[in-house]
Structure formats: C-alpha cells, structure tokens
Design a protein around this motif. Structure first.
Motif, mmCIF file in Angstrom:
data_model
loop_
_atom_site.group_PDB
_atom_site.id
_atom_site.type_symbol
_atom_site.label_atom_id
_atom_site.label_comp_id
_atom_site.label_asym_id
_atom_site.label_seq_id
_atom_site.Cartn_x
_atom_site.Cartn_y
_atom_site.Cartn_z
ATOM 1 N N TYR A 24 0.828 -1.210 0.000
ATOM 2 C CA TYR A 24 0.000 0.000 0.000
ATOM 3 C C TYR A 24 0.867 1.267 0.000
ATOM 4 N N PRO A 25 0.797 2.068 -1.056
ATOM 5 C CA PRO A 25 1.603 3.295 -1.140
ATOM 6 C C PRO A 25 1.368 4.253 0.036
ATOM 7 N N GLU A 26 0.117 4.365 0.506
ATOM 8 C CA GLU A 26 -0.162 5.277 1.623
ATOM 9 C C GLU A 26 0.496 4.785 2.906
ATOM 10 N N ALA A 27 0.472 3.488 3.117
ATOM 11 C CA ALA A 27 1.139 2.920 4.290
ATOM 12 C C ALA A 27 2.655 3.150 4.195
ATOM 13 N N LYS A 28 3.210 2.943 2.990
ATOM 14 C CA LYS A 28 4.655 3.157 2.785
ATOM 15 C C LYS A 28 5.028 4.604 3.094
ATOM 16 N N ARG A 29 4.185 5.537 2.660
ATOM 17 C CA ARG A 29 4.437 6.959 2.914
ATOM 18 C C ARG A 29 4.486 7.234 4.417
ATOM 19 N N ILE A 30 3.561 6.641 5.160
ATOM 20 C CA ILE A 30 3.492 6.847 6.608
ATOM 21 C C ILE A 30 4.711 6.227 7.304
ATOM 22 N N PHE A 31 5.085 5.031 6.883
ATOM 23 C CA PHE A 31 6.268 4.377 7.455
ATOM 24 C C PHE A 31 7.533 5.208 7.215
ATOM 25 N N ASP A 32 7.709 5.677 5.985
ATOM 26 C CA ASP A 32 8.902 6.467 5.655
ATOM 27 C C ASP A 32 8.934 7.786 6.427
ATOM 28 N N LEU A 33 7.775 8.387 6.586
ATOM 29 C CA LEU A 33 7.673 9.638 7.346
ATOM 30 C C LEU A 33 8.047 9.407 8.808
ATOM 31 N N ALA A 34 7.628 8.275 9.360
ATOM 32 C CA ALA A 34 7.962 7.945 10.755
ATOM 33 C C ALA A 34 9.470 7.829 10.942
ATOM 34 N N ASN A 35 10.142 7.168 10.008
ATOM 35 C CA ASN A 35 11.611 7.047 10.091
ATOM 36 C C ASN A 35 12.270 8.427 10.109
ATOM 37 N N GLU A 36 11.747 9.305 9.280
ATOM 38 C CA GLU A 36 12.295 10.661 9.177
ATOM 39 C C GLU A 36 12.095 11.429 10.479
ATOM 40 N N ILE A 37 10.909 11.334 11.052
ATOM 41 C CA ILE A 37 10.583 12.063 12.291
ATOM 42 C C ILE A 37 11.412 11.544 13.461
ATOM 43 N N LEU A 38 11.542 10.220 13.559
ATOM 44 C CA LEU A 38 12.236 9.617 14.704
ATOM 45 C C LEU A 38 13.753 9.731 14.609
ATOM 46 N N GLY A 39 14.254 9.863 13.383
ATOM 47 C CA GLY A 39 15.698 9.985 13.216
ATOM 48 C C GLY A 39 16.435 8.663 13.207
ATOM 49 N N PHE A 40 15.699 7.557 13.114
ATOM 50 C CA PHE A 40 16.315 6.238 12.936
ATOM 51 C C PHE A 40 15.318 5.364 12.180
ATOM 52 N N SER A 41 15.805 4.247 11.625
ATOM 53 C CA SER A 41 14.942 3.401 10.800
ATOM 54 C C SER A 41 14.138 2.441 11.674
ATOM 55 N N LEU A 42 12.992 2.902 12.110
ATOM 56 C CA LEU A 42 12.091 2.047 12.884
ATOM 57 C C LEU A 42 11.624 0.867 12.037
ATOM 58 N N THR A 43 11.381 1.129 10.757
ATOM 59 C CA THR A 43 10.878 0.057 9.887
ATOM 60 C C THR A 43 11.891 -1.083 9.749
ATOM 61 N N GLU A 44 13.164 -0.761 9.755
ATOM 62 C CA GLU A 44 14.184 -1.805 9.649
ATOM 63 C C GLU A 44 14.090 -2.765 10.834
ATOM 64 N N ILE A 45 13.854 -2.198 12.018
ATOM 65 C CA ILE A 45 13.722 -3.034 13.223
ATOM 66 C C ILE A 45 12.410 -3.820 13.176
ATOM 67 N N MET A 46 11.336 -3.175 12.727
ATOM 68 C CA MET A 46 10.042 -3.840 12.637
ATOM 69 C C MET A 46 10.087 -5.008 11.660
ATOM 70 N N PHE A 47 10.719 -4.793 10.505
ATOM 71 C CA PHE A 47 10.708 -5.794 9.443
ATOM 72 C C PHE A 47 11.733 -6.906 9.665
ATOM 73 N N ALA A 48 12.897 -6.546 10.202
ATOM 74 C CA ALA A 48 13.997 -7.515 10.266
ATOM 75 C C ALA A 48 14.528 -7.768 11.673
ATOM 76 N N GLY A 49 14.028 -7.032 12.665
ATOM 77 C CA GLY A 49 14.517 -7.183 14.029
ATOM 78 C C GLY A 49 13.978 -8.434 14.714
ATOM 79 N N THR A 50 14.616 -8.804 15.810
ATOM 80 C CA THR A 50 14.183 -9.967 16.598
ATOM 81 C C THR A 50 13.139 -9.540 17.630
ATOM 82 N N GLU A 51 12.584 -10.511 18.330
ATOM 83 C CA GLU A 51 11.640 -10.213 19.414
ATOM 84 C C GLU A 51 12.300 -9.337 20.473
#
Length: 293
Positions: A24-51
C-alpha cells in the motif's frame, strides 16, 4: 455502528508491517515519514529485528502505533463511529478520529516511551496478571497492602486483571490473590509498573509536551482509558490522556459502554488480535474482526 479499536504494548511481532509497506503506497508513505521524524529506521527493526529488538521501549511503542495508524490508513472511506485504544493504543485512536495529526502523535508516543523507560529505571517495579478473581476482590487486596505500592492497572476482561507496583508489593499481592482463590497470579516479564503511581515522573515529563500539542475536535467520540467514557472536547481529551499513565486502563468498562452506546461491530486496527479476544470475553455476542490486508 462500527467501533475501531487499537492495541497497546505486547502486540508487537517480528516482521510487523512489512506486508502493509509492500502493498500500500499510503502505508509506505506513513512508514517512511515515521523514520524521518524519529531519526532512525524504525521500519528496519520492525521488518527484520528480533523479538528482543522489538521489546526495547523506544521501539515497541512507536512500532505498534505506526502499524496501527498505517493499517487504518488503508481502509477505503474510513470514517469510524467511535474509537478506543488500550493504553498506548489511545494515541492511535486519536489519530484515527483526527484529534491528533500523525506527526504530532508519533512524537508524543516516542516521548512517552522514553519517559516511561526512565521512570522504570528510577525505581524497580513490575506487573502481574491475576486470573479467575472478581475485580472487586483484586482491588480490595491491593488496597489492604498499605506499606507497598500495588494497584489494579488493566481491567482487561472479566476474570483477567493486571496489577502494578513495587516488586515486593506485587509479589505480596500475588500471594494474597492465590489465597483468595485466584486461578493464577503471575508476575509478568515487563520493564516496570505501568499505569501505577510509580509512573508519576513520566506523567510530569509528558505533561509539557501534551499541553504544547494541538488537539482538534474529532470526527467521532473517543472512549478513554481513565473512565471508559466517550469524549469529544479536545481539552478534556488532553487531560485524560495525561492521567492515563498513572491510572488503570478500564478496558472491560470501555467495551461495555461502547456496546451500550450502539457499537455493532469491533474492528481491531494494528498488530495481532489481542483486543478481539478480550472483546469476546467481555461480551460473547460481540462481532469482532481485523482490517483486511
């Protein structure tokens, strides 16, 4: 009437949100915006991180919030009749009903997570799940332990209540709960005493940020954790949101009130199906579902 509900901490899982990001392009936009706001790649941890990675407080709360908001964003013609969130989920609910802008809510969630972590580190504390005991008995036993801090924290469903407080207080309460007939009274592997007076330092730290944030009048009522009642007034919503850190989550009462006010279907937005299970335990006739992805 459709009631949209949003989960809190504990719903995270490795790979969460990856399907939304890819499809979903809208979801991707929101995820990318979150990374920008937080200053680190939250999505990288969500997608590939461990428990273990996902359990880090500065990650957990923003991750669940982000997943929930992105999932709501993909619903066609999304217009809820009422919303509610369990603890952290209340922030997601406030974005869904347009009380808060996504950007502002994410920053508040991040500050909340860090403030709660600092409060946990300040004084060792914990929580415990109590099963098979009436709410009134749990509350009475907590009140009887006067030399330690221990309070009801999450009224999740009938027969399932979480208590919160000092380590000694919670352990003592668990012994008394078992003696009173609880099926189980189990200390939980959590970082601290959420929704208890021990979160007062976090409440004080978050107060300034919440007061400085613009809250709009929402498109539908939000049923808030502190008293399970519906609110639309932005200033009252602010006040209740701040109290939430030290007050119990009245989820049982919230669901009961939503049903009484006309909720015909509960749709959970966010990772997992924890809230759907709780709603069915509160009212077995309730219609529950997830957002189709």
């Amino acid at each position: 009437m459709k009631a949209y509900i949003f989960p809190g901490q504990g719903s995270q899982f490795p790979g969460m949100g990856q399907d939304l990001y890819a499809q979903y392009p809208e979801a991707k936009r929101i995820f990318d915006l979150a990374n920008e706001i937080l200053g680190f790649s939250l999505t990288e941890i969500m997608f590939a991180g461990t428990e273990v990675d996902l359990k880090e407080t500065k990650v957990t709360q923003p991750a669940i919030f982000l997943h929930s908001v992105a999932q709501a964003a993909i619903i066609p013609d999304f217009r809820p009749d009422m919303v509610a969130g369990h603890s952290l989920g209340e922030f997601s609910a406030l974005v869904a009903n347009k009380v808060l802008r996504f950007e502002d809510a994410l920053q508040l969630v991040s500050k909340r997570a860090l403030a709660m972590q600092a409060a946990c580190e300040k004084e060792p504390s914990t929580m415990a799940a109590v099963l098979g005991l009436d709410d009134e008995i749990v509350a009475r036993i907590c009140a009887e332990i006067s030399d330690e801090i221990v309070v009801p924290a999450n009224y999740n469903c009938p027969g399932q209540l979480v208590i919160s407080g000092s380590i000694k207080g919670v352990e003592l309460a668990c012994e008394k709960m078992k003696a009173a007939g609880a099926k189980r009274a189990l200390v939980l592997p959590v970082g601290g005493a959420f929704h208890s007076p021990l979160m007062k330092p976090a409440e004080e730290e978050l107060a300034q940020a919440i007061k400085a944030t613009t809250f709009q009048k929402g498109i539908c009522p939000v049923y808030q954790n502190v008293d399970a009642k519906p609110y639309s007034d932005p200033e009252q919503i602010k006040e209740n949101l701040l109290k939430q850190l030290t007050a119990p989550v009245r989820w049982t009462q919230t669901v009961q009130n939503m049903i009484q006010d006309g909720a015909a279907e509960f749709i959970e937005c966010g990772p997992g199906k924890v809230l759907q299970g709780l709603v069915k335990k509160i009212n077995k006739e309730a219609v529950v579902s997830s957002v189709a992805v």
